[in-house]
Design an enzyme around this catalytic site. Sequence first.
Site, PDB file in Angstrom:
ATOM      1  N   SER A 139      53.129   1.835 -50.438  1.00 23.24           N
ATOM      2  CA  SER A 139      52.998   0.622 -51.065  1.00 23.24           C
ATOM      3  C   SER A 139      52.168   0.574 -52.110  1.00 23.24           C
ATOM      4  CB  SER A 139      52.297  -0.294 -49.962  1.00 23.24           C
ATOM      5  OG  SER A 139      51.713  -1.588 -50.412  1.00 23.24           O
ATOM      6  N   TYR A 157      45.788  -1.956 -43.370  1.00 18.31           N
ATOM      7  CA  TYR A 157      47.100  -1.584 -44.240  1.00 18.31           C
ATOM      8  C   TYR A 157      46.812  -0.757 -45.480  1.00 18.31           C
ATOM      9  CZ  TYR A 157      51.586  -2.791 -46.640  1.00 18.31           C
ATOM     10  OH  TYR A 157      52.727  -2.783 -46.774  1.00 18.31           O
TER      11      TYR A 157
HETATM   12  P1  NAD Z   1      60.070  -5.712 -42.044  1.00 18.70           P
HETATM   13  O1  NAD Z   1      59.268  -6.347 -41.173  1.00 18.70           O
HETATM   14  O2  NAD Z   1      61.239  -6.212 -42.426  1.00 18.70           O
HETATM   15  O3  NAD Z   1      60.572  -4.296 -41.325  1.00 18.70           O
HETATM   16  C1  NAD Z   1      59.642  -3.460 -40.512  1.00 18.70           C
HETATM   17  C2  NAD Z   1      60.313  -2.854 -39.466  1.00 18.70           C
HETATM   18  O4  NAD Z   1      59.295  -1.876 -38.412  1.00 18.70           O
HETATM   19  C3  NAD Z   1      61.065  -3.946 -38.504  1.00 18.70           C
HETATM   20  O5  NAD Z   1      62.327  -3.511 -38.115  1.00 18.70           O
HETATM   21  C4  NAD Z   1      59.945  -4.043 -37.328  1.00 18.70           C
HETATM   22  O6  NAD Z   1      60.861  -4.116 -36.145  1.00 18.70           O
HETATM   23  C5  NAD Z   1      59.769  -2.298 -37.191  1.00 18.70           C
HETATM   24  N1  NAD Z   1      58.494  -1.995 -36.382  1.00 18.70           N
HETATM   25  C6  NAD Z   1      57.390  -2.805 -36.409  1.00 18.70           C
HETATM   26  N2  NAD Z   1      56.456  -2.268 -35.353  1.00 18.70           N
HETATM   27  C7  NAD Z   1      57.191  -1.177 -34.708  1.00 18.70           C
HETATM   28  C8  NAD Z   1      56.803  -0.109 -33.916  1.00 18.70           C
HETATM   29  N3  NAD Z   1      55.597  -0.372 -32.933  1.00 18.70           N
HETATM   30  N4  NAD Z   1      57.802   0.465 -33.456  1.00 18.70           N
HETATM   31  C9  NAD Z   1      59.028   0.785 -34.031  1.00 18.70           C
HETATM   32  N5  NAD Z   1      59.344  -0.157 -35.132  1.00 18.70           N
HETATM   33  C10 NAD Z   1      58.474  -1.088 -35.416  1.00 18.70           C
HETATM   34  O7  NAD Z   1      59.131  -5.081 -43.308  1.00 18.70           O
HETATM   35  P2  NAD Z   1      59.562  -4.283 -44.647  1.00 18.70           P
HETATM   36  O8  NAD Z   1      59.216  -5.266 -45.645  1.00 18.70           O
HETATM   37  O9  NAD Z   1      60.696  -3.867 -44.715  1.00 18.70           O
HETATM   38  O10 NAD Z   1      58.566  -3.216 -44.330  1.00 18.70           O
HETATM   39  C11 NAD Z   1      59.206  -1.802 -44.253  1.00 18.70           C
HETATM   40  C12 NAD Z   1      57.942  -0.712 -44.698  1.00 18.70           C
HETATM   41  O11 NAD Z   1      57.863  -1.195 -46.405  1.00 18.70           O
HETATM   42  C13 NAD Z   1      56.407  -1.058 -44.204  1.00 18.70           C
HETATM   43  O12 NAD Z   1      55.786   0.199 -43.916  1.00 18.70           O
HETATM   44  C14 NAD Z   1      55.800  -1.806 -45.413  1.00 18.70           C
HETATM   45  O13 NAD Z   1      54.454  -1.637 -45.316  1.00 18.70           O
HETATM   46  C15 NAD Z   1      56.430  -0.989 -46.505  1.00 18.70           C
HETATM   47  N6  NAD Z   1      56.290  -2.177 -47.826  1.00 18.70           N
HETATM   48  C16 NAD Z   1      56.832  -3.280 -47.891  1.00 18.70           C
HETATM   49  C17 NAD Z   1      56.419  -4.251 -48.759  1.00 18.70           C
HETATM   50  C18 NAD Z   1      57.134  -5.606 -48.763  1.00 18.70           C
HETATM   51  O14 NAD Z   1      56.580  -6.212 -49.667  1.00 18.70           O
HETATM   52  N7  NAD Z   1      57.911  -6.058 -48.092  1.00 18.70           N
HETATM   53  C19 NAD Z   1      55.755  -3.622 -50.008  1.00 18.70           C
HETATM   54  C20 NAD Z   1      55.195  -2.324 -49.893  1.00 18.70           C
HETATM   55  C21 NAD Z   1      55.484  -1.561 -48.816  1.00 18.70           C
END
Ligand code: NAD
Length: 258
Positions: free
Chosen positions: A140, A153
């Site tokens: 991130s 985080y």
């Molecule tokens: P999202 O909530 O759409 O997806 C997260 C996924 O992780 C979901 O499918 C959820 O079911 C799964 N998950 C959660 N807890 C779990 C567990 N205990 N075991 C197995 N699976 C689990 O979120 P996203 O935004 O697509 O995030 C994906 C990654 O990208 C994350 O690591 C997040 O930190 C990172 N990220 C997201 C953003 C953003 O703005 N959305 C920015 C930077 C980084």
Amino acid sequence: MSITSKEASPRVALVTGTTSGIGAAVVEEFCRQGHQVLAVDFNGEGKAVAEAAGAVFFQANLTDADACRAAVDEALRRFGRLDILVNNAGIQHVSSIEEFPEAKWRQIIDLMLTAPFLLTQAAWPSMREGGWGRIINIASVHAQVASPGKAAYVSAKHGMIGLTKTAALEGGSQGITANAICPAYVKTPLVDNQIADQAQLHDMDEQEVIEQIMLKNAAVKRLIEPAEVASLVAYLASDLAGAVTGASWNIDLGWTAQ
Ligand code: NAD
């Protein structure tokens, strides 16, 4: 195989956190490229999402160490090897350090730092034996800068950069690369939830949160699409990216340029 080939070689990939957002977009892109994909998520709704894309679903709560190892075992059992690991599963919790629940801290570190380590460790022998591996960690912008209210985080994501660099150094002689991707705000359910949390934390309405907090440091004033992150994952997973390792790749709308 020519490293100048523009076509992706079919590989076996394990992607975590695939029910929605970035993980779902990565699974879709990998399947489109002809890779065999094990999509791993604790949410059973991920089965339909994975199968619609052409992937195999494996249900696992990755805060559990045995479940991490079981996920890799499942990929090896089904496909005979594992070439690409995308550590993507993540959650967020927004609260001040003073009020941060210890259980939430532990859950975030377990899911977003310990699970990527355990999955990397379990995947490593197959990548080493194949002489080819790609580890892609979805970190991130909060792997590089902090924001208030996100102690766990930010700490997990900063740690993920250390894991990425170490894996890159250890994998260099074995054909294994490791890279991190550092997005700013991507249009996913994780961000939708944060908008509400941040509104409460800062006593703002939701539009103010998007404009004044999420896009405050952005040169490009919009949220990022999951497919934009998936396309960088696909590049880093390709033969063409064999010389790229130990790096952090920002997709941050210019946030860290200032
Ligand atoms: P999202 O909530 O759409 O997806 C997260 C996924 O992780 C979901 O499918 C959820 O079911 C799964 N998950 C959660 N807890 C779990 C567990 N205990 N075991 C197995 N699976 C689990 O979120 P996203 O935004 O697509 O995030 C994906 C990654 O990208 C994350 O690591 C997040 O930190 C990172 N990220 C997201 C953003 C953003 O703005 N959305 C920015 C930077 C980084």
